[in-house]
Design an enzyme around this catalytic site. Structure first.
Site, PDB file in Angstrom:
ATOM      1  N   ASP A 193      16.862 -11.446 -19.515  1.00 53.60           N
ATOM      2  CA  ASP A 193      17.223 -12.030 -20.809  1.00 53.60           C
ATOM      3  C   ASP A 193      18.202 -13.166 -20.532  1.00 53.60           C
ATOM      4  O   ASP A 193      19.136 -13.007 -19.734  1.00 53.60           O
ATOM      5  CB  ASP A 193      17.888 -10.921 -21.642  1.00 53.60           C
ATOM      6  N   LEU A 194      17.995 -14.324 -21.150  1.00 49.00           N
ATOM      7  CA  LEU A 194      18.884 -15.457 -20.883  1.00 49.00           C
ATOM      8  C   LEU A 194      20.159 -15.317 -21.715  1.00 49.00           C
ATOM      9  O   LEU A 194      20.119 -14.868 -22.860  1.00 49.00           O
ATOM     10  CB  LEU A 194      18.188 -16.778 -21.230  1.00 49.00           C
ATOM     11  N   ASP A 236      13.667 -15.877 -25.432  1.00 46.95           N
ATOM     12  CA  ASP A 236      14.268 -16.137 -24.113  1.00 46.95           C
ATOM     13  C   ASP A 236      14.185 -14.896 -23.236  1.00 46.95           C
ATOM     14  O   ASP A 236      15.057 -14.660 -22.414  1.00 46.95           O
ATOM     15  CB  ASP A 236      15.729 -16.597 -24.288  1.00 46.95           C
TER      16      ASP A 236
END
Lengths: 337, 199
Positions: A193-194, A236
Protein backbone atom coordinates in the site's frame (compact mmCIF):
# COMPACT_ATOMS: atom_id res chain seq x y z
CA UNK A 1 -32.45 -52.26 -82.10
CA UNK A 2 -29.09 -50.92 -80.97
CA UNK A 3 -26.54 -53.58 -79.96
CA UNK A 4 -25.50 -54.07 -76.35
CA UNK A 5 -21.88 -53.18 -77.08
CA UNK A 6 -22.87 -49.98 -78.88
CA UNK A 7 -25.15 -49.09 -75.99
CA UNK A 8 -22.28 -49.57 -73.56
CA UNK A 9 -20.06 -47.30 -75.63
CA UNK A 10 -22.67 -44.55 -75.55
CA UNK A 11 -23.80 -44.85 -71.96
CA UNK A 12 -20.77 -46.02 -70.01
CA UNK A 13 -17.52 -44.16 -70.80
CA UNK A 14 -15.65 -46.14 -68.13
CA UNK A 15 -16.54 -49.73 -69.11
CA UNK A 16 -14.27 -52.63 -70.04
CA UNK A 17 -15.33 -55.80 -71.90
CA UNK A 18 -13.23 -58.87 -71.22
CA UNK A 19 -13.34 -61.91 -73.52
CA UNK A 20 -13.47 -65.49 -72.31
CA UNK A 21 -9.67 -65.77 -72.53
CA UNK A 22 -9.28 -62.88 -70.07
CA UNK A 23 -8.18 -60.38 -72.74
CA UNK A 24 -9.77 -56.96 -73.02
CA UNK A 25 -11.81 -56.60 -76.20
CA UNK A 26 -13.59 -53.23 -75.83
CA UNK A 27 -13.17 -50.17 -73.59
CA UNK A 28 -15.21 -47.03 -73.00
CA UNK A 29 -14.04 -43.67 -74.37
CA UNK A 30 -12.65 -42.40 -71.08
CA UNK A 31 -10.49 -45.44 -70.29
CA UNK A 32 -7.86 -44.08 -72.66
CA UNK A 33 -7.45 -41.10 -70.29
CA UNK A 34 -6.05 -43.34 -67.58
CA UNK A 35 -2.60 -43.19 -69.15
CA UNK A 36 -2.14 -46.90 -69.66
CA UNK A 37 -2.28 -46.84 -73.48
CA UNK A 38 -4.47 -49.03 -75.63
CA UNK A 39 -5.84 -51.78 -73.44
CA UNK A 40 -7.39 -53.87 -76.20
CA UNK A 41 -6.00 -57.36 -76.48
CA UNK A 42 -4.14 -57.01 -73.16
CA UNK A 43 -4.78 -59.45 -70.35
CA UNK A 44 -7.13 -57.75 -67.88
CA UNK A 45 -5.51 -59.13 -64.73
CA UNK A 46 -2.08 -57.96 -65.92
CA UNK A 47 -3.34 -54.37 -66.11
CA UNK A 48 -5.64 -54.32 -63.09
CA UNK A 49 -5.35 -55.78 -59.62
CA UNK A 50 -8.63 -56.70 -57.90
CA UNK A 51 -8.45 -55.97 -54.17
CA UNK A 52 -11.87 -56.84 -52.83
CA UNK A 53 -13.92 -58.89 -52.10
CA UNK A 54 -11.30 -61.44 -53.29
CA UNK A 55 -8.01 -61.31 -55.17
CA UNK A 56 -8.63 -63.37 -58.33
CA UNK A 57 -5.57 -64.55 -60.23
CA UNK A 58 -7.31 -66.25 -63.12
CA UNK A 59 -10.15 -65.27 -65.40
CA UNK A 60 -12.38 -67.95 -63.92
CA UNK A 61 -11.76 -66.66 -60.41
CA UNK A 62 -12.67 -63.22 -61.68
CA UNK A 63 -15.80 -64.57 -63.33
CA UNK A 64 -16.81 -66.02 -59.97
CA UNK A 65 -17.15 -62.44 -58.70
CA UNK A 66 -19.78 -61.60 -61.32
CA UNK A 67 -22.77 -59.73 -59.98
CA UNK A 68 -20.68 -58.15 -57.23
CA UNK A 69 -19.18 -54.71 -56.71
CA UNK A 70 -15.41 -55.00 -56.63
CA UNK A 71 -12.59 -52.69 -55.63
CA UNK A 72 -9.60 -52.61 -57.94
CA UNK A 73 -6.62 -50.51 -58.99
CA UNK A 74 -4.26 -50.19 -61.91
CA UNK A 75 -1.07 -52.16 -61.33
CA UNK A 76 0.90 -49.15 -62.57
CA UNK A 77 -0.91 -46.68 -60.30
CA UNK A 78 -1.67 -47.91 -56.83
CA UNK A 79 -2.89 -44.70 -55.20
CA UNK A 80 -6.20 -44.33 -57.05
CA UNK A 81 -8.68 -47.12 -56.65
CA UNK A 82 -11.81 -47.82 -58.66
CA UNK A 83 -15.12 -49.33 -57.86
CA UNK A 84 -16.71 -51.56 -60.44
CA UNK A 85 -19.63 -53.86 -61.14
CA UNK A 86 -18.83 -57.18 -62.82
CA UNK A 87 -21.47 -58.66 -65.13
CA UNK A 88 -21.27 -61.87 -67.20
CA UNK A 89 -21.95 -61.17 -70.87
CA UNK A 90 -23.60 -64.56 -71.44
CA UNK A 91 -20.89 -65.56 -73.89
CA UNK A 92 -18.13 -66.56 -71.46
CA UNK A 93 -16.85 -63.03 -71.15
CA UNK A 94 -17.28 -60.34 -68.49
CA UNK A 95 -18.31 -56.69 -68.60
CA UNK A 96 -16.84 -54.35 -65.98
CA UNK A 97 -18.40 -50.93 -65.35
CA UNK A 98 -15.97 -48.66 -63.50
CA UNK A 99 -16.44 -45.63 -61.30
CA UNK A 100 -13.99 -43.57 -59.26
CA UNK A 101 -16.16 -43.43 -56.18
CA UNK A 102 -14.90 -40.88 -53.69
CA UNK A 103 -11.48 -40.84 -55.43
CA UNK A 104 -13.09 -38.80 -58.23
CA UNK A 105 -11.56 -35.52 -57.00
CA UNK A 106 -8.02 -36.93 -57.22
CA UNK A 107 -8.79 -38.78 -60.45
CA UNK A 108 -9.99 -35.62 -62.21
CA UNK A 109 -6.73 -33.88 -61.34
CA UNK A 110 -4.53 -36.85 -62.16
CA UNK A 111 -6.11 -37.78 -65.47
CA UNK A 112 -7.29 -34.35 -66.62
CA UNK A 113 -10.90 -35.57 -66.94
CA UNK A 114 -13.69 -33.38 -68.29
CA UNK A 115 -17.46 -33.51 -67.85
CA UNK A 116 -17.67 -35.59 -71.06
CA UNK A 117 -15.59 -38.33 -69.47
CA UNK A 118 -18.44 -39.15 -67.13
CA UNK A 119 -21.77 -40.70 -67.94
CA UNK A 120 -24.52 -38.10 -68.35
CA UNK A 121 -26.27 -39.33 -65.22
CA UNK A 122 -23.08 -39.42 -63.17
CA UNK A 123 -23.03 -37.00 -60.25
CA UNK A 124 -19.23 -36.62 -60.48
CA UNK A 125 -19.43 -33.00 -61.64
CA UNK A 126 -21.84 -32.14 -58.84
CA UNK A 127 -19.45 -33.80 -56.40
CA UNK A 128 -16.56 -31.69 -57.72
CA UNK A 129 -18.70 -28.56 -57.53
CA UNK A 130 -19.56 -29.37 -53.95
CA UNK A 131 -15.94 -30.06 -53.08
CA UNK A 132 -14.80 -26.69 -54.44
CA UNK A 133 -17.72 -24.83 -52.91
CA UNK A 134 -17.06 -26.47 -49.56
CA UNK A 135 -13.37 -25.53 -49.71
CA UNK A 136 -14.24 -21.88 -50.41
CA UNK A 137 -16.82 -21.75 -47.65
CA UNK A 138 -14.47 -23.45 -45.19
CA UNK A 139 -11.72 -20.96 -46.05
CA UNK A 140 -14.09 -18.06 -45.31
CA UNK A 141 -15.13 -19.73 -42.09
CA UNK A 142 -11.55 -20.34 -40.97
CA UNK A 143 -10.65 -16.76 -41.71
CA UNK A 144 -13.57 -15.53 -39.59
CA UNK A 145 -12.62 -17.90 -36.78
CA UNK A 146 -9.02 -16.78 -36.72
CA UNK A 147 -10.04 -13.12 -36.69
CA UNK A 148 -12.54 -13.75 -33.90
CA UNK A 149 -9.93 -15.68 -31.98
CA UNK A 150 -7.45 -12.80 -32.33
CA UNK A 151 -10.10 -10.41 -31.05
CA UNK A 152 -10.90 -12.78 -28.20
CA UNK A 153 -7.25 -12.95 -27.12
CA UNK A 154 -6.98 -9.16 -27.18
CA UNK A 155 -10.21 -8.84 -25.18
CA UNK A 156 -9.10 -11.47 -22.69
CA UNK A 157 -5.77 -9.72 -22.16
CA UNK A 158 -7.55 -6.40 -21.76
CA UNK A 159 -9.98 -7.93 -19.29
CA UNK A 160 -7.08 -9.10 -17.13
CA UNK A 161 -4.93 -5.97 -17.39
CA UNK A 162 -4.90 -2.71 -15.50
CA UNK A 163 -5.07 -0.12 -18.25
CA UNK A 164 -2.91 2.49 -16.51
CA UNK A 165 0.07 0.46 -15.34
CA UNK A 166 -0.11 -2.57 -17.62
CA UNK A 167 0.00 -4.78 -14.51
CA UNK A 168 -2.65 -7.43 -13.97
CA UNK A 169 -5.95 -6.53 -12.35
CA UNK A 170 -8.14 -7.97 -9.63
CA UNK A 171 -9.80 -10.40 -12.06
CA UNK A 172 -6.42 -11.84 -13.04
CA UNK A 173 -5.50 -12.19 -9.35
CA UNK A 174 -8.71 -14.10 -8.60
CA UNK A 175 -8.01 -16.43 -11.52
CA UNK A 176 -4.42 -17.07 -10.42
CA UNK A 177 -5.52 -17.70 -6.83
CA UNK A 178 -8.16 -20.20 -7.81
CA UNK A 179 -5.60 -22.02 -9.99
CA UNK A 180 -3.21 -22.09 -7.00
CA UNK A 181 -6.05 -23.43 -4.84
CA UNK A 182 -6.24 -26.42 -7.19
CA UNK A 183 -2.51 -27.11 -7.02
CA UNK A 184 0.01 -28.02 -4.33
CA UNK A 185 2.26 -25.06 -5.13
CA UNK A 186 3.36 -23.09 -2.08
CA UNK A 187 3.37 -19.35 -2.59
CA UNK A 188 3.59 -15.98 -0.93
CA UNK A 189 1.39 -12.90 -1.17
CA UNK A 190 2.84 -9.41 -0.75
CA UNK A 191 0.23 -6.73 -0.23
CA UNK A 192 1.72 -3.28 -0.77
CA UNK A 193 0.00 0.00 0.00
CA UNK A 194 1.49 3.38 -0.92
CA UNK A 195 1.92 6.04 1.77
CA UNK A 196 1.12 9.69 1.03
CA UNK A 197 -0.22 8.82 -2.42
CA UNK A 198 -3.56 10.47 -1.78
CA UNK A 199 -1.80 13.71 -0.82
CA UNK A 200 0.30 13.66 -4.00
CA UNK A 201 -2.77 13.02 -6.11
CA UNK A 202 -4.75 15.79 -4.42
CA UNK A 203 -2.05 18.47 -4.38
CA UNK A 204 -0.06 17.77 -7.57
CA UNK A 205 -2.85 16.53 -9.81
CA UNK A 206 -3.94 13.23 -11.33
CA UNK A 207 -1.28 13.30 -14.04
CA UNK A 208 1.44 13.16 -11.37
CA UNK A 209 -0.55 10.54 -9.47
CA UNK A 210 -0.75 8.40 -12.61
CA UNK A 211 2.98 8.84 -13.22
CA UNK A 212 3.66 7.69 -9.63
CA UNK A 213 1.60 4.53 -10.16
CA UNK A 214 3.46 3.79 -13.40
CA UNK A 215 6.80 4.31 -11.67
CA UNK A 216 5.77 1.93 -8.88
CA UNK A 217 4.75 -0.64 -11.49
CA UNK A 218 8.20 -0.33 -13.07
CA UNK A 219 9.86 -0.83 -9.66
CA UNK A 220 7.74 -3.95 -9.08
CA UNK A 221 8.72 -5.32 -12.47
CA UNK A 222 12.42 -4.73 -11.91
CA UNK A 223 12.53 -6.63 -8.59
CA UNK A 224 10.32 -9.62 -9.31
CA UNK A 225 10.70 -12.87 -11.22
CA UNK A 226 9.10 -13.84 -14.50
CA UNK A 227 6.61 -16.15 -12.75
CA UNK A 228 5.45 -13.60 -10.18
CA UNK A 229 2.04 -12.08 -10.79
CA UNK A 230 2.02 -8.30 -10.36
CA UNK A 231 -1.40 -6.86 -9.66
CA UNK A 232 -2.80 -3.40 -9.09
CA UNK A 233 -5.87 -4.25 -7.07
CA UNK A 234 -7.19 -0.70 -7.08
CA UNK A 235 -6.22 2.89 -6.15
CA UNK A 236 -2.75 2.73 -4.64
CA UNK A 237 -2.81 -0.93 -3.63
CA UNK A 238 -0.68 -3.61 -5.21
CA UNK A 239 -0.39 -7.36 -4.73
CA UNK A 240 2.59 -9.48 -5.73
CA UNK A 241 1.88 -13.21 -5.97
CA UNK A 242 5.08 -15.28 -5.81
CA UNK A 243 4.50 -18.96 -6.66
CA UNK A 244 7.17 -21.24 -5.22
CA UNK A 245 8.71 -18.51 -3.09
CA UNK A 246 8.17 -19.13 0.64
CA UNK A 247 11.63 -18.44 2.07
CA UNK A 248 11.10 -15.82 4.80
CA UNK A 249 14.48 -14.18 4.35
CA UNK A 250 14.09 -13.72 0.59
CA UNK A 251 10.61 -12.31 1.05
CA UNK A 252 11.89 -9.82 3.61
CA UNK A 253 14.77 -8.80 1.31
CA UNK A 254 12.30 -8.29 -1.53
CA UNK A 255 10.02 -6.19 0.69
CA UNK A 256 12.88 -4.04 1.90
CA UNK A 257 14.05 -3.43 -1.68
CA UNK A 258 10.56 -2.48 -2.83
CA UNK A 259 9.98 -0.11 0.12
CA UNK A 260 13.40 1.45 -0.37
CA UNK A 261 12.94 2.07 -4.12
CA UNK A 262 9.36 3.31 -3.84
CA UNK A 263 10.39 5.67 -1.03
CA UNK A 264 13.29 7.19 -2.99
CA UNK A 265 12.57 10.72 -4.29
CA UNK A 266 11.07 10.70 -7.78
CA UNK A 267 11.17 13.43 -10.38
CA UNK A 268 7.93 13.24 -12.32
CA UNK A 269 6.39 15.75 -14.75
CA UNK A 270 9.00 18.25 -13.59
CA UNK A 271 8.06 17.88 -9.93
CA UNK A 272 9.87 16.28 -7.03
CA UNK A 273 7.67 13.65 -5.44
CA UNK A 274 8.23 11.47 -2.44
CA UNK A 275 5.96 8.72 -1.29
CA UNK A 276 6.43 5.60 0.75
CA UNK A 277 5.12 2.05 1.00
CA UNK A 278 4.09 -0.53 3.55
CA UNK A 279 3.93 -4.24 2.89
CA UNK A 280 2.11 -7.15 4.48
CA UNK A 281 3.34 -10.66 3.70
CA UNK A 282 1.49 -13.97 3.99
CA UNK A 283 2.91 -17.35 3.04
CA UNK A 284 0.65 -20.26 2.14
CA UNK A 285 2.76 -22.83 4.02
CA UNK A 286 2.01 -21.03 7.33
CA UNK A 287 -1.69 -21.34 6.68
CA UNK A 288 -2.37 -24.85 5.45
CA UNK A 289 -5.74 -25.59 3.83
CA UNK A 290 -6.44 -21.88 3.50
CA UNK A 291 -7.93 -20.69 0.20
CA UNK A 292 -6.11 -18.03 -1.79
CA UNK A 293 -8.72 -15.39 -1.00
CA UNK A 294 -8.26 -16.02 2.72
CA UNK A 295 -4.50 -15.73 2.39
CA UNK A 296 -5.03 -12.31 0.82
CA UNK A 297 -6.98 -11.35 3.95
CA UNK A 298 -4.04 -12.53 6.04
CA UNK A 299 -1.66 -10.34 4.02
CA UNK A 300 -4.13 -7.53 4.64
CA UNK A 301 -3.87 -8.09 8.40
CA UNK A 302 -0.08 -8.06 8.15
CA UNK A 303 -0.20 -4.85 6.11
CA UNK A 304 -2.40 -3.25 8.74
CA UNK A 305 0.07 -4.23 11.45
CA UNK A 306 2.99 -2.92 9.37
CA UNK A 307 1.25 0.43 9.00
CA UNK A 308 0.45 0.53 12.69
CA UNK A 309 4.11 0.15 13.53
CA UNK A 310 5.02 3.20 11.47
CA UNK A 311 5.35 3.93 7.72
CA UNK A 312 7.85 2.23 5.46
CA UNK A 313 7.63 -1.08 7.33
CA UNK A 314 6.69 -4.61 6.41
CA UNK A 315 5.16 -7.35 8.54
CA UNK A 316 4.84 -11.09 8.09
CA UNK A 317 1.57 -12.77 8.95
CA UNK A 318 1.43 -15.62 11.48
CA UNK A 319 -1.63 -17.50 12.76
CA UNK A 320 -1.34 -15.67 16.10
CA UNK A 321 -2.17 -12.37 14.34
CA UNK A 322 -5.67 -13.51 13.38
CA UNK A 323 -7.24 -13.93 10.01
CA UNK A 324 -9.33 -10.85 9.60
CA UNK A 325 -8.99 -7.14 10.16
CA UNK A 326 -12.09 -7.28 12.34
CA UNK A 327 -10.24 -9.64 14.71
CA UNK A 328 -7.78 -6.85 15.50
CA UNK A 329 -7.99 -4.40 18.35
CA UNK A 330 -9.73 -1.38 16.83
CA UNK A 331 -8.45 1.03 19.51
CA UNK A 332 -4.96 1.05 18.00
CA UNK A 333 -5.89 1.95 14.39
CA UNK A 334 -3.04 3.60 12.45
CA UNK A 335 -3.26 7.06 10.97
CA UNK A 336 -4.84 6.87 7.52
CA UNK A 337 -3.20 8.06 4.29
CA UNK B 1 -29.57 -12.39 -44.26
CA UNK B 2 -26.31 -14.12 -45.07
CA UNK B 3 -23.13 -12.16 -44.34
CA UNK B 4 -21.66 -13.19 -47.70
CA UNK B 5 -24.11 -10.84 -49.43
CA UNK B 6 -23.07 -7.89 -47.27
CA UNK B 7 -19.42 -8.86 -47.43
CA UNK B 8 -19.59 -8.94 -51.23
CA UNK B 9 -20.96 -5.38 -51.34
CA UNK B 10 -18.21 -4.28 -48.96
CA UNK B 11 -15.45 -6.03 -50.94
CA UNK B 12 -16.77 -4.55 -54.20
CA UNK B 13 -16.81 -0.99 -52.87
CA UNK B 14 -13.42 -1.28 -51.13
CA UNK B 15 -11.67 -3.03 -54.02
CA UNK B 16 -13.12 -0.81 -56.74
CA UNK B 17 -13.27 2.59 -55.06
CA UNK B 18 -10.99 2.32 -52.02
CA UNK B 19 -11.56 2.01 -48.28
CA UNK B 20 -12.52 5.69 -47.96
CA UNK B 21 -15.46 5.11 -50.31
CA UNK B 22 -16.56 2.18 -48.15
CA UNK B 23 -16.33 4.31 -45.00
CA UNK B 24 -18.44 6.94 -46.73
CA UNK B 25 -20.99 4.35 -47.86
CA UNK B 26 -21.33 3.06 -44.29
CA UNK B 27 -21.73 6.60 -42.99
CA UNK B 28 -24.44 7.31 -45.59
CA UNK B 29 -26.19 4.01 -44.75
CA UNK B 30 -27.05 4.94 -41.20
CA UNK B 31 -25.79 1.53 -40.04
CA UNK B 32 -23.91 0.82 -36.85
CA UNK B 33 -21.78 -1.83 -38.54
CA UNK B 34 -18.43 -0.66 -39.95
CA UNK B 35 -17.52 -3.95 -41.61
CA UNK B 36 -19.36 -7.18 -42.38
CA UNK B 37 -18.28 -10.75 -41.77
CA UNK B 38 -18.93 -13.31 -44.52
CA UNK B 39 -19.86 -16.08 -42.13
CA UNK B 40 -22.37 -14.31 -39.87
CA UNK B 41 -26.05 -13.55 -40.32
CA UNK B 42 -27.30 -9.96 -40.40
CA UNK B 43 -30.65 -8.24 -40.17
CA UNK B 44 -32.20 -8.16 -43.70
CA UNK B 45 -33.28 -4.57 -43.03
CA UNK B 46 -29.61 -3.60 -43.28
CA UNK B 47 -29.50 -4.49 -46.97
CA UNK B 48 -31.67 -1.74 -48.51
CA UNK B 49 -30.03 0.77 -46.17
CA UNK B 50 -26.58 -0.32 -47.28
CA UNK B 51 -27.49 -0.15 -50.98
CA UNK B 52 -28.93 3.29 -50.47
CA UNK B 53 -25.74 4.38 -48.70
CA UNK B 54 -23.57 2.99 -51.51
CA UNK B 55 -25.66 4.77 -54.14
CA UNK B 56 -25.21 8.08 -52.31
CA UNK B 57 -21.52 7.59 -51.57
CA UNK B 58 -20.67 6.48 -55.12
CA UNK B 59 -23.17 8.84 -56.73
CA UNK B 60 -24.71 6.28 -59.08
CA UNK B 61 -27.99 4.35 -59.23
CA UNK B 62 -28.40 1.18 -57.18
CA UNK B 63 -29.10 -0.86 -60.33
CA UNK B 64 -25.72 0.11 -61.79
CA UNK B 65 -23.94 -0.77 -58.54
CA UNK B 66 -25.68 -4.16 -58.39
CA UNK B 67 -24.76 -4.91 -61.99
CA UNK B 68 -21.14 -3.96 -61.35
CA UNK B 69 -21.12 -6.25 -58.32
CA UNK B 70 -22.17 -9.15 -60.58
CA UNK B 71 -19.35 -8.42 -63.02
CA UNK B 72 -16.90 -7.90 -60.16
CA UNK B 73 -17.68 -11.35 -58.71
CA UNK B 74 -16.69 -13.03 -61.98
CA UNK B 75 -13.72 -10.92 -63.01
CA UNK B 76 -11.94 -10.06 -59.76
CA UNK B 77 -8.95 -12.19 -58.77
CA UNK B 78 -10.16 -12.53 -55.18
CA UNK B 79 -13.30 -14.34 -56.31
CA UNK B 80 -11.86 -16.79 -58.84
CA UNK B 81 -13.85 -19.52 -57.10
CA UNK B 82 -17.17 -17.88 -58.08
CA UNK B 83 -16.22 -17.95 -61.75
CA UNK B 84 -15.22 -21.61 -61.43
CA UNK B 85 -18.42 -22.54 -59.61
CA UNK B 86 -20.44 -20.83 -62.38
CA UNK B 87 -18.49 -22.72 -65.06
CA UNK B 88 -19.62 -25.97 -63.47
CA UNK B 89 -23.07 -24.98 -64.75
CA UNK B 90 -22.33 -25.79 -68.37
CA UNK B 91 -19.78 -26.21 -71.14
CA UNK B 92 -21.18 -23.34 -73.19
CA UNK B 93 -22.90 -20.08 -72.34
CA UNK B 94 -26.36 -21.25 -73.53
CA UNK B 95 -25.93 -24.38 -71.38
CA UNK B 96 -25.07 -22.18 -68.42
CA UNK B 97 -28.26 -20.18 -69.04
CA UNK B 98 -30.32 -23.37 -69.19
CA UNK B 99 -28.83 -24.47 -65.85
CA UNK B 100 -29.71 -21.22 -64.06
CA UNK B 101 -32.88 -22.80 -62.59
CA UNK B 102 -30.45 -24.77 -60.45
CA UNK B 103 -28.53 -21.67 -59.32
CA UNK B 104 -30.34 -21.14 -55.99
CA UNK B 105 -30.07 -24.88 -55.26
CA UNK B 106 -26.40 -24.99 -56.15
CA UNK B 107 -25.79 -21.91 -54.05
CA UNK B 108 -27.49 -23.48 -51.05
CA UNK B 109 -25.41 -26.60 -51.63
CA UNK B 110 -22.27 -24.45 -51.56
CA UNK B 111 -23.24 -22.30 -48.57
CA UNK B 112 -26.23 -23.48 -46.60
CA UNK B 113 -28.25 -20.51 -45.43
CA UNK B 114 -27.37 -18.40 -48.46
CA UNK B 115 -30.83 -18.05 -50.00
CA UNK B 116 -31.21 -16.49 -53.43
CA UNK B 117 -34.40 -15.67 -55.35
CA UNK B 118 -36.12 -18.41 -57.31
CA UNK B 119 -34.81 -18.34 -60.88
CA UNK B 120 -36.85 -19.54 -63.87
CA UNK B 121 -35.44 -19.80 -67.38
CA UNK B 122 -37.46 -20.13 -70.57
CA UNK B 123 -35.89 -20.45 -74.00
CA UNK B 124 -38.74 -18.88 -75.93
CA UNK B 125 -37.05 -19.38 -79.28
CA UNK B 126 -33.59 -20.94 -79.72
CA UNK B 127 -30.91 -18.68 -78.21
CA UNK B 128 -33.46 -16.23 -76.86
CA UNK B 129 -33.91 -16.61 -73.10
CA UNK B 130 -36.28 -15.03 -70.60
CA UNK B 131 -35.01 -15.26 -67.04
CA UNK B 132 -37.22 -14.33 -64.12
CA UNK B 133 -36.15 -13.92 -60.48
CA UNK B 134 -38.70 -13.93 -57.70
CA UNK B 135 -37.97 -13.25 -54.04
CA UNK B 136 -35.44 -11.61 -51.75
CA UNK B 137 -33.02 -9.97 -52.02
CA UNK B 138 -34.67 -7.46 -54.35
CA UNK B 139 -32.36 -6.29 -57.12
CA UNK B 140 -30.74 -9.69 -57.51
CA UNK B 141 -31.72 -9.55 -61.20
CA UNK B 142 -29.29 -6.68 -61.74
CA UNK B 143 -26.50 -8.67 -60.11
CA UNK B 144 -27.40 -11.59 -62.38
CA UNK B 145 -27.20 -9.35 -65.46
CA UNK B 146 -23.68 -8.20 -64.53
CA UNK B 147 -22.66 -11.70 -63.65
CA UNK B 148 -23.99 -13.24 -66.88
CA UNK B 149 -22.42 -10.51 -69.05
CA UNK B 150 -19.06 -11.32 -67.49
CA UNK B 151 -19.69 -15.06 -67.93
CA UNK B 152 -20.59 -14.56 -71.62
CA UNK B 153 -17.23 -12.84 -71.97
CA UNK B 154 -15.58 -15.72 -70.16
CA UNK B 155 -17.06 -18.26 -72.59
CA UNK B 156 -16.18 -16.03 -75.55
CA UNK B 157 -19.89 -15.68 -76.37
CA UNK B 158 -21.52 -12.60 -77.87
CA UNK B 159 -24.80 -11.98 -76.07
CA UNK B 160 -27.11 -9.04 -75.38
CA UNK B 161 -28.60 -8.83 -71.89
CA UNK B 162 -31.34 -6.50 -70.77
CA UNK B 163 -32.99 -6.08 -67.38
CA UNK B 164 -36.62 -5.35 -68.19
CA UNK B 165 -37.76 -4.34 -64.74
CA UNK B 166 -40.31 -6.02 -62.50
CA UNK B 167 -43.30 -7.86 -63.97
CA UNK B 168 -45.88 -9.56 -61.70
CA UNK B 169 -43.45 -9.42 -58.80
CA UNK B 170 -40.57 -10.95 -60.72
CA UNK B 171 -37.49 -9.29 -62.12
CA UNK B 172 -37.28 -10.14 -65.81
CA UNK B 173 -34.07 -10.45 -67.81
CA UNK B 174 -33.97 -10.82 -71.58
CA UNK B 175 -30.95 -12.61 -73.02
CA UNK B 176 -30.16 -12.99 -76.72
CA UNK B 177 -27.19 -15.16 -77.61
CA UNK B 178 -25.87 -13.79 -80.91
CA UNK B 179 -22.84 -16.01 -81.40
CA UNK B 180 -21.82 -18.76 -78.97
CA UNK B 181 -18.22 -19.05 -80.18
CA UNK B 182 -17.49 -15.41 -80.93
CA UNK B 183 -14.15 -14.95 -79.17
CA UNK B 184 -11.66 -17.12 -77.36
CA UNK B 185 -12.96 -19.06 -74.35
CA UNK B 186 -10.95 -18.38 -71.19
CA UNK B 187 -11.11 -22.11 -70.54
CA UNK B 188 -12.15 -24.35 -67.71
CA UNK B 189 -11.01 -27.71 -66.44
CA UNK B 190 -12.71 -29.76 -63.75
CA UNK B 191 -9.40 -30.07 -61.92
CA UNK B 192 -8.69 -26.87 -60.07
CA UNK B 193 -4.93 -27.34 -59.65
CA UNK B 194 -4.37 -27.98 -63.36
CA UNK B 195 -6.12 -24.75 -64.24
CA UNK B 196 -4.22 -22.73 -61.65
CA UNK B 197 -0.93 -23.96 -63.11
CA UNK B 198 -1.77 -22.71 -66.57
CA UNK B 199 -2.98 -19.27 -65.55
Amino acid sequence: MISALELLTILRPLHICIGKTGHICQVGASIVKLGVGDLCRRRFLEVFEVLRPARPETISELRALAGQVIKLQLRSLSDISFRGLLVEDGDGGIILDLSFGIAVVDAVQRFGLTAQDFAAGDLAVELLFLQEAKSSAMAASFSLNSRLNGARLVAETKALTDGLTGLHNRRALDGALSRLDQSDTKYAVLHMDLDRFKTVNDTMGHAVGDAVLKRVAAILRSHTRQDDLLVRTGGDEFVVLCPGLTDAERLQDLSLLLIQDVSAPMSLEGLDVQIGASIGIAVSSTAPRMAGAELIDCADVALYLAKRSGRGQFAVWSPAKGRRLTDLDPSSAPASG
Amino acid sequence: MHGLIFRTVEAFVSDSFGPEAWAKAVACSDLEVASFEAMLQYDPAHFPKLLNGCARALNRPQSVILEDIGAYLITHQNHASVRRLMRFGGDTFPELLRSLDDLPGRTRLAVSGLDLPQVQVRETIPHHFMISCRGEPQGFGHVLVGLLRAMADDYGTLAVLDHQGVRNGSEVIDVRVIETFFAEDRGFTLARAAEEETT
